[in-house]
Design a protein around this motif. Structure first.
Motif, mmCIF file in Angstrom:
data_model
loop_
_atom_site.group_PDB
_atom_site.id
_atom_site.type_symbol
_atom_site.label_atom_id
_atom_site.label_comp_id
_atom_site.label_asym_id
_atom_site.label_seq_id
_atom_site.Cartn_x
_atom_site.Cartn_y
_atom_site.Cartn_z
ATOM 1 N N ARG A 169 5.608 -2.568 7.771
ATOM 2 C CA ARG A 169 6.288 -1.456 7.101
ATOM 3 C C ARG A 169 7.398 -1.937 6.178
ATOM 4 N NH1 ARG A 169 5.086 3.624 9.352
ATOM 5 N NH2 ARG A 169 3.683 3.470 11.137
ATOM 6 N N ASP A 170 8.093 -2.997 6.580
ATOM 7 C CA ASP A 170 9.162 -3.520 5.721
ATOM 8 C C ASP A 170 8.595 -4.097 4.436
ATOM 9 O OD1 ASP A 170 11.077 -2.780 7.579
ATOM 10 O OD2 ASP A 170 11.124 -4.742 8.549
ATOM 11 N N LEU A 171 7.467 -4.795 4.539
ATOM 12 C CA LEU A 171 6.841 -5.358 3.341
ATOM 13 C C LEU A 171 6.267 -4.252 2.457
ATOM 14 C CD1 LEU A 171 5.071 -8.433 4.961
ATOM 15 C CD2 LEU A 171 7.172 -8.423 3.620
ATOM 16 N N LEU A 172 5.685 -3.226 3.076
ATOM 17 C CA LEU A 172 5.211 -2.084 2.300
ATOM 18 C C LEU A 172 6.368 -1.419 1.561
ATOM 19 C CD1 LEU A 172 2.699 -0.419 4.798
ATOM 20 C CD2 LEU A 172 2.112 -1.496 2.619
ATOM 21 N N ALA A 173 7.523 -1.356 2.211
ATOM 22 C CA ALA A 173 8.697 -0.739 1.587
ATOM 23 C C ALA A 173 9.138 -1.523 0.360
ATOM 24 C CB ALA A 173 9.834 -0.628 2.593
ATOM 25 N N VAL A 174 9.039 -2.861 0.425
ATOM 26 C CA VAL A 174 9.413 -3.697 -0.715
ATOM 27 C C VAL A 174 8.540 -3.349 -1.925
ATOM 28 C CG1 VAL A 174 9.423 -6.055 -1.621
ATOM 29 C CG2 VAL A 174 10.299 -5.602 0.671
ATOM 30 N N HIS A 175 7.218 -3.308 -1.703
ATOM 31 C CA HIS A 175 6.300 -2.990 -2.802
ATOM 32 C C HIS A 175 6.483 -1.550 -3.264
ATOM 33 C CE1 HIS A 175 2.488 -1.729 -4.685
ATOM 34 N NE2 HIS A 175 2.432 -2.971 -5.129
ATOM 35 N N TYR A 176 6.670 -0.628 -2.324
ATOM 36 C CA TYR A 176 6.782 0.795 -2.677
ATOM 37 C C TYR A 176 8.035 1.059 -3.506
ATOM 38 C CZ TYR A 176 7.012 5.843 -2.237
ATOM 39 O OH TYR A 176 7.096 7.192 -2.512
ATOM 40 N N GLU A 177 9.139 0.413 -3.173
ATOM 41 C CA GLU A 177 10.372 0.595 -3.940
ATOM 42 C C GLU A 177 10.189 0.118 -5.381
ATOM 43 O OE1 GLU A 177 13.338 -1.430 -1.701
ATOM 44 O OE2 GLU A 177 13.244 0.003 -0.033
ATOM 45 N N GLU A 178 9.475 -0.990 -5.555
ATOM 46 C CA GLU A 178 9.183 -1.467 -6.913
ATOM 47 C C GLU A 178 8.286 -0.470 -7.648
ATOM 48 O OE1 GLU A 178 7.519 -5.326 -6.572
ATOM 49 O OE2 GLU A 178 9.406 -6.280 -5.928
ATOM 50 N N PHE A 179 7.330 0.098 -6.955
ATOM 51 C CA PHE A 179 6.432 1.100 -7.526
ATOM 52 C C PHE A 179 7.219 2.322 -7.998
ATOM 53 C CE2 PHE A 179 4.084 5.056 -6.523
ATOM 54 C CZ PHE A 179 3.016 4.952 -7.400
ATOM 55 N N VAL A 180 8.160 2.789 -7.195
ATOM 56 C CA VAL A 180 8.954 3.974 -7.532
ATOM 57 C C VAL A 180 9.872 3.699 -8.719
ATOM 58 C CG1 VAL A 180 10.769 5.523 -6.699
ATOM 59 C CG2 VAL A 180 8.832 4.938 -5.218
ATOM 60 N N ARG A 181 10.445 2.496 -8.767
ATOM 61 C CA ARG A 181 11.394 2.159 -9.831
ATOM 62 C C ARG A 181 10.716 1.916 -11.173
ATOM 63 N NH1 ARG A 181 13.759 -1.425 -6.020
ATOM 64 N NH2 ARG A 181 12.817 -3.155 -7.180
ATOM 65 N N ALA A 182 9.454 1.493 -11.151
ATOM 66 C CA ALA A 182 8.779 1.119 -12.394
ATOM 67 C C ALA A 182 8.559 2.338 -13.272
ATOM 68 C CB ALA A 182 7.446 0.453 -12.075
#
Length: 327
Positions: free
Chosen positions: A290-303
């Motif tokens: 979940r922590d690694l998914l959060a890293v990718h998801y935050e980048e997805f949201v910011r892009a």
């Protein structure tokens, strides 16, 4: 005892057989298959030793293959044969006697410049074959050999720790030839060779996607940093068209949801929005971190959203997005 020419012919035949049997290394192969199914000149030849990590057949003066045993969850990484300062991997002797037959077999293979097969365990009794690999040096004080992959066998590994370009090349080659195929095998095993998003089950159309790229220091080489994805969903994931939230739901980028296109976009991508992953590993320890998914998801949201480009098709003021052409 086979002649030197027959030794080389046996290796070439074994690697050709493995290419066919594993679809050019895409699929793993079982323990019993390696012991029972390969024949050379009408005789069965085991490609792996039953017990030892080094396979040195009685009919050869040289070793034919090496094996890294699968390690269950709870150990460090699923594979931790880290490159040395020269970017090349190490493989340990059989025990500590330099004159043991298995160690002599490896030494002779190195002296002749012969290719070997590396069987990397991805589950109990299941191996990912990596070939060809070459032994390019020995470090007797550490009881190990230095292993190189494609093209690197022409370099002298010892003493090259200060040559940055060589080290980067070697590390890159190692990841492509060893770590990436092993990572794929581990992920496919955990996801039962199915796409996590659409449940497609065709090995040749599936990839092992990293949640966080392996070039990132957080991009650990473990199944929990992986997703089995078909090639379309892998490309969409890497391109930021869709993402997986920490609670395992799929989100599609807003501008893609507003776009109108053919059935692949409508049914293959847009319809996934808000759905949960269709396939996750049975073992909790293999499920997406979940922590690694959060890293990718935050980048997805910011892009920023990537609007469709306007393409000039030859008429002033008219673009590919317009519906009419001047009369």
């Amino acid at each position: 005892m086979l002649t030197r020419q027959e030794d080389l012919e046996l290796r070439n035949a074994a690697m050709t057989w493995l290419e066919v049997r594993t679809q050019d290394g895409l699929n793993p192969i079982g323990y019993e298959d390696l012991l029972q199914d390969f024949y050379f000149r009408g005789e069965r030849r085991a490609l792996k030793d039953r017990q030892a990590g080094i396979c040195k057949p009685a009919v050869l003066e040289t070793a034919l293959s090496i094996t890294t045993t699968y390690r269950a969850e709870g150990k460090e990484r699923p594979y931790d044969d880290a490159p040395g300062p020269d970017g090349l991997l190490r493989y340990k002797w059989h025990k500590t006697d330099p004159n043991h037959a298995h160690n002599r077999g490896l030494r002779e293979a190195m002296a002749r410049g012969l290719p070997l097969i590396w069987f990397w365990g991805i589950a109990p009794g299941l191996y990912k074959p990596i070939f060809p690999v070459y032994l390019v040096a020995e470090e007797p004080e550490l009881h190990q050999f230095v292993v190189a992959t494609d093209g690197l066998q022409n370099f002298e590994s010892s003493g090259l720790g200060g040559e940055e370009a060589f080290r980067e090349y070697a590390e890159s080659k190692t990841k492509r030839r060893i770590h990436q195929p092993v990572f794929r095998g581990l992920v496919m095993q955990a996801y039962e060779t199915r796409c996590a998003m659409c449940n497609l089950r065709h090995s040749a159309l599936l990839d092992a996607a990293h949640i966080v790229p392996d070039r990132d220091e957080r991009g650990i080489a473990a199944v929990r940093n992986g997703l089995a994805l078909c090639k379309i969903h892998h490309a969409a994931y890497d391109a930021g068209i869709l993402a997986v939230t920490p609670d395992l739901k799929i989100e599609v980028r807003e501008d893609i949801l507003d776009e109108v296109d053919g059935p692949i976009l409508e049914h293959g991508l847009k319809r996934l929005h808000g759905e949960e992953l269709r396939k996750v590993p049975k073992r909790r320890s293999d499920r997406p971190d979940r922590d690694l998914l959060a890293v990718h998801y935050e980048e997805f949201v910011r892009a920023p959203s990537a609007a469709a480009p306007r393409i000039d098709i030859g008429f002033p003021g008219l673009t590919a997005g317009d519906r009419t052409v001047p009369q």
